[in-house]
Write a protein that holds these residues in place. Structure first.
Motif, PDB file in Angstrom:
ATOM      1  N   LEU A  94     -62.229  24.957  81.176  1.00  0.00           N
ATOM      2  CA  LEU A  94     -61.471  25.881  82.018  1.00  0.00           C
ATOM      3  C   LEU A  94     -60.083  25.329  82.305  1.00  0.00           C
ATOM      4  CD1 LEU A  94     -60.693  26.190  85.364  1.00  0.00           C
ATOM      5  CD2 LEU A  94     -60.923  28.225  83.950  1.00  0.00           C
ATOM      6  N   TYR A 123     -61.417  34.513  81.977  1.00  0.00           N
ATOM      7  CA  TYR A 123     -61.817  33.271  81.312  1.00  0.00           C
ATOM      8  C   TYR A 123     -63.216  33.400  80.715  1.00  0.00           C
ATOM      9  CZ  TYR A 123     -63.582  28.592  80.554  1.00  0.00           C
ATOM     10  OH  TYR A 123     -64.133  27.485  79.973  1.00  0.00           O
ATOM     11  N   PRO A 124     -63.464  32.947  79.488  1.00  0.00           N
ATOM     12  CA  PRO A 124     -62.470  32.466  78.508  1.00  0.00           C
ATOM     13  C   PRO A 124     -61.774  33.600  77.782  1.00  0.00           C
ATOM     14  CG  PRO A 124     -64.652  32.314  77.602  1.00  0.00           C
ATOM     15  CD  PRO A 124     -64.830  32.805  79.003  1.00  0.00           C
ATOM     16  N   TYR A 180     -65.308  31.081  87.369  1.00  0.00           N
ATOM     17  CA  TYR A 180     -65.277  29.736  86.802  1.00  0.00           C
ATOM     18  C   TYR A 180     -65.404  28.638  87.848  1.00  0.00           C
ATOM     19  CZ  TYR A 180     -60.239  30.234  87.944  1.00  0.00           C
ATOM     20  OH  TYR A 180     -59.031  30.427  88.573  1.00  0.00           O
ATOM     21  N   TRP A 213     -57.860  25.710  79.322  1.00  0.00           N
ATOM     22  CA  TRP A 213     -57.448  27.108  79.175  1.00  0.00           C
ATOM     23  C   TRP A 213     -56.314  27.438  80.144  1.00  0.00           C
ATOM     24  CZ3 TRP A 213     -58.289  31.225  82.814  1.00  0.00           C
ATOM     25  CH2 TRP A 213     -58.044  32.503  82.308  1.00  0.00           C
TER      26      TRP A 213
END
Length: 849
Positions: A330, A311-312, A323, A333
């Motif tokens: 987040l 991530y990302p 994260y 995503w």
């Protein structure tokens, strides 16, 4: 030919070592009296067994917990006996000689029937009288069980003194996969296991043996020349064997029909769940590290995992990639990735009211709209919560998260997964809590980890990611679950217990999909349990180094997600009501997922009081297409006299702004947008942009999503995928068509009409954008001649029909250009059947450019 002792059920001093000790006429006379007085209990294999299963929660067990098998045997008509009832029952069978068998669902015999380690105990006298015992799991008679839950350790002497030989007199823990003998196959064994407690073969009928030839399953006969009674031992390890195998062994020489535990809901639903962990925190969002720091690690240099999230993206930046589960971006995503994987339900680890997992869950359930959510009730695995605590916790969850419209329901009941729900005591507490909740209007559907069926569990699962795949097998009124894991490497262990393997994961997934009719839930273990290395979330492996971790070169990205995605998105379906709608659909505002601070304007309208707040829903687009989105909305001044610049209505698809339109009316207007979308799961959200200094709210009534009909572009269909996923087939009438491998003109599959009764029909239909030409296909029929027909239609007009015994033949019909509907219907009249009573089609060629 049977021996006299077998014919008359004789044992003891009258017959020793196969040699008569009294004159034959006397023996025959005694035998005749036995036949008259005892009704020839074991004279022929057409007798009826008196069947029982031993289970007593007061008494201990060792290698097996047995409740699920107990329930299965009770379902099959066995009497479930506690320790006291077992004593009474054995005494009665010793006296009356009724053919009888008892399956021990606990692997420690109770002191009511093994009063002492002696051949004079009730259990041995029962065997000597012609009784039958079936035993699995730990060594027979190794312990004596007591009603206070304690046990006396007899060791090997227990089986020697009671059964007459050492029941574990061979090397232990070989973990060899057993091989069945001819006797084992005849007795009904079908599912192998890995041997742990075998014994010597001497004096036994061997049913299965390990690689060294020792007996892993066996029968000890106590009636001379007997062939089907005595003490039966199988599955010499921890856990539970196949119920149908145990039942066949118990009822041998009868061969009972297997009980198939798959129910209709399991056959129809393919609910894909993933275990999700909302416990990670990052200083940039929350001001502190959580969970990444556990175990003495020092993020962002080192952390409590052998992998790093992507991530990302997969750029190496641990300070960002480690994260925070409360970060909105987040969550979006993760939501997009779950949609790509075809996930239906995220099962969030939940530890209690107000905990940081609870806070993160509150945000995730509103932000991630491509999936539904439920909790994984963790306190059960780490304590014994009272029914009142369970009631309080579950009521809080439903009250707080049910109104988001994004908390999952199964069969109209709130879904709750329960961790380590094993045992009678846990079942009783959850039974009471479930009744308390129901009495207050909170109907819950419980899926228990390692739970036994059926009360109070509606379904069962196994949280066990140390194997690549597995499944539960319970009673017909309890839903089963399959699970799949990519690997297991827990910090701080030096090496993986289960290698993170894409090939093993792919093979396991394909097997689960192929056998999906046997379970209702398909569970991914896990989405993001980074501590144990069981995640499928995009990530990469790291090299542990005290001075700071660095990449290992294994960046698996979306590989595991993309193994799941094609079948999960296009083939597997959650058919029960209330789930993700298929386009075309009207998304009513009150049924969409509201982010916090959204307000009810009326029972059917939603007010969005400020920009940045969205309402939305996931949809399924059945084919790549242009979609028309029509949003009925209006602007509302929240402060009188401040009509300045109009706000803009914003339409988001998969978190991307696709339309911004100025709202120039205080009354409802329709705002439309045309967007091209690929086939699959998509998230539709509505929000607004408010000009600086203005005072607007947005009120939404509904969002219509329309699309042109899906027109296939392929020219041939041979059903070689093993399903109907290649084209947008539809079904109607009484039973759906299926794909079969039993009949085909070529390849491996064909389509077969549904199994229907008299006066019923089964129809298969597809639409095509055609050019002028011909459609051709092969068909075969086996039916009652001139009564039951396969008929073929184009745009509702019958082209031809077939009945009787018609072998595979190719037929062809003219088609004019345009969108055409092709339809195959097998129908029956009101009486009689003939042949196989069905029809098949294969190798269809459509007139497509």
């Amino acid at each position: 030919m049977r021996s006299l002792s077998e014919a008359f059920g004789l044992s003891g001093p009258l017959y020793q070592s196969g040699k008569l000790t009294i004159p034959l006429p006397v023996l025959l006379a005694i035998g005749l009296m036995v036949l008259v007085s005892a009704s020839a209990s074991y004279a022929e294999p057409d007798f009826t067994w008196d069947r029982a299963a031993y289970w007593d929660v007061r008494y201990p067990t060792c290698f097996t917990h047995g409740r699920s098998l107990r329930d299965a045997f009770e379902y099959a008509g066995y009497k479930v006996l506690d320790a006291d009832q077992l004593k009474t029952w054995m005494d009665a069978r010793i006296t009356d000689g009724t053919p009888s068998v008892v399956v021990f669902c606990q692997d420690i015999a109770p002191d009511t029937v093994v009063e002492s380690a002696s051949s004079a105990c009730t259990l041995r006298r029962y065997l000597d009288a012609g009784g039958k015992i079936v035993w699995y799991a730990d060594i027979p008679m190794f312990y004596q069980g007591h009603s206070d839950g304690t046990r006396t350790d007899w060791g090997h002497d227990g089986s020697i003194d009671i059964l007459g030989f050492n029941a574990a007199g061979a090397p232990w823990d070989s973990e060899d996969e057993v091989a069945f003998t001819a006797d084992g196959r005849n007795w009904g064994l079908t599912e192998t296991w890995r041997s742990k407690r075998p014994t010597s073969r001497s004096g036994l009928r061997v049913l299965a043996k390990d690689a060294s030839g020792y007996a892993a399953a066996w029968v000890k006969h106590y009636v001379p020349d007997d062939t089907y009674r005595g003490f039966v031992r199988l599955f010499d390890r921890s856990g539970e064997p196949s119920f149908n195998d145990v039942r066949r062994v118990a009822e041998y020489p009868h061969v009972p029909e297997p009980i198939v535990f798959d129910n209709q809901a399991e056959s129809e639903d393919d609910i894909i769940g993933v275990f999700y962990y909302p416990w990670y925190r990052n200083p940039a969002v929350s001001g502190y590290w959580k969970h990444w720091k556990s175990g003495g690690y020092s993020p962002p240099a080192t952390w409590a995992a052998y992998y790093l999230p992507s991530y990302p993206d997969s750029t190496w930046n641990p300070s960002v990639q480690l994260y925070d589960c409360s970060d909105t971006e987040l969550l979006r995503w993760q939501d997009r990735a779950m949609a790509r994987a075809g996930i239906d339900i995220a099962i969030a680890s939940w530890w209690g009211i107000g905990g940081y997992e609870d806070v993160a869950f509150a945000k995730a359930i509103r932000t991630c709209k491509s999936v539904q959510w439920c909790i994984y009730y963790e306190p059960e695995g780490y304590g014994d919560p009272s029914p009142q605590k369970i009631y309080n916790d579950i009521k809080y969850v439903i009250d707080k998260y049910g109104p988001t419209r994004n908390y999952a329901k199964i069969d109209g009941k709130w879904l709750v997964f329960v961790y380590v729900a094993r045992g009678e005591e846990a079942a009783n507490r959850w039974h009471n809590a479930k009744a308390m909740l129901a009495s207050d209007g909170y109907d819950v559907y419980l899926n228990g980890d390692k739970a036994a069926a059926p009360d109070p569990w509606d379904s069962v699962h196994s949280y066990r990611p140390v194997v690549y795949q597995g499944l539960t097998d319970t009673l017909p009124n309890v839903d089963d679950s399959a699970w799949i894991a990519p690997g297991f490497w827990k910090v701080p262990e030096e090496g993986p217990r289960l290698e993170h393997s894409l090939s093993e994961f792919t093979s396991a997934w394909n097997n689960i999909v192929a056998n999906r009719e046997s379970y209702r839930f398909i569970l991914i273990e896990t989405w993001n349990e980074w501590h144990e290395g069981t995640q499928i979330e995009p990530g990469q492996e790291i090299v542990p180094d005290p001075s700071g971790y660095y990449p290992a070169g294994y960046d698996y990205g979306y590989d595991f997600i993309d193994v799941i995605g094609p079948a999960a998105v296009n083939e597997l379906r959650w058919e029960s009501s209330g789930h993700r709608p298929i386009v075309p659909v009207r998304l009513e505002a009150e049924e969409m997922v509201w982010e916090e601070r959204a307000l009810a304007e009326s029972p059917s309208e939603c007010r969005i009081p400020e920009e940045g707040i969205r309402i939305g829903s996931s949809i399924f687009v059945p084919c790549s297409n242009e979609l028309i989105f029509i949003i009925r909305a209006k602007a509302v001044l929240n402060q009188a006299g401040r009509l300045l610049v109009w706000p803009e209505l914003v339409l988001y698809l998969d978190d991307v702004v696709v339309s911004q339109q100025e709202i120039r009316s205080l009354d409802y207007q329709d705002y439309s947008t045309v967007v091209s979308l690929d086939k699959g799961i998509h998230k539709v959200e509505v929000g607004f942009d408010e000009p600086s200094g203005s005072y607007w709210d947005l009120v939404v009534d509904f969002v219509d999503v329309n699309a042109a009909p899906c027109i296939p572009t392929v020219t041939e269909e041979g059903f070689e995928t093993g399903d109907f996923s290649v084209l947008d087939w539809t079904f109607s009438d009484d039973e759906s068509w299926t794909v079969t491998s039993n009949q085909k003109i070529s390849g491996a599959h064909s389509a077969q009409a549904g199994s229907i009764d008299d006066s019923e029909s089964s129809t298969l239909r597809v639409r095509f954008d055609c050019v002028s030409g011909n459609i051709s296909f092969y068909c075969k029929v086996s039916s009652e001649s001139r009564c039951d027909y396969l008929r073929f239609y184009i745009d509702g007009v019958k082209q031809d029909q077939w009945s009787g015994e018609q072998d595979w033949a190719q037929v062809s019909f003219p088609v004019t250009a345009g969108t055409r509907t092709f339809e195959w219907t097998y129908s029956k009249d009101d009486s009689y059947s003939g042949g196989s009573d069905t029809a098949w089609i294969d190798e269809i060629v459509f007139p497509v450019e």
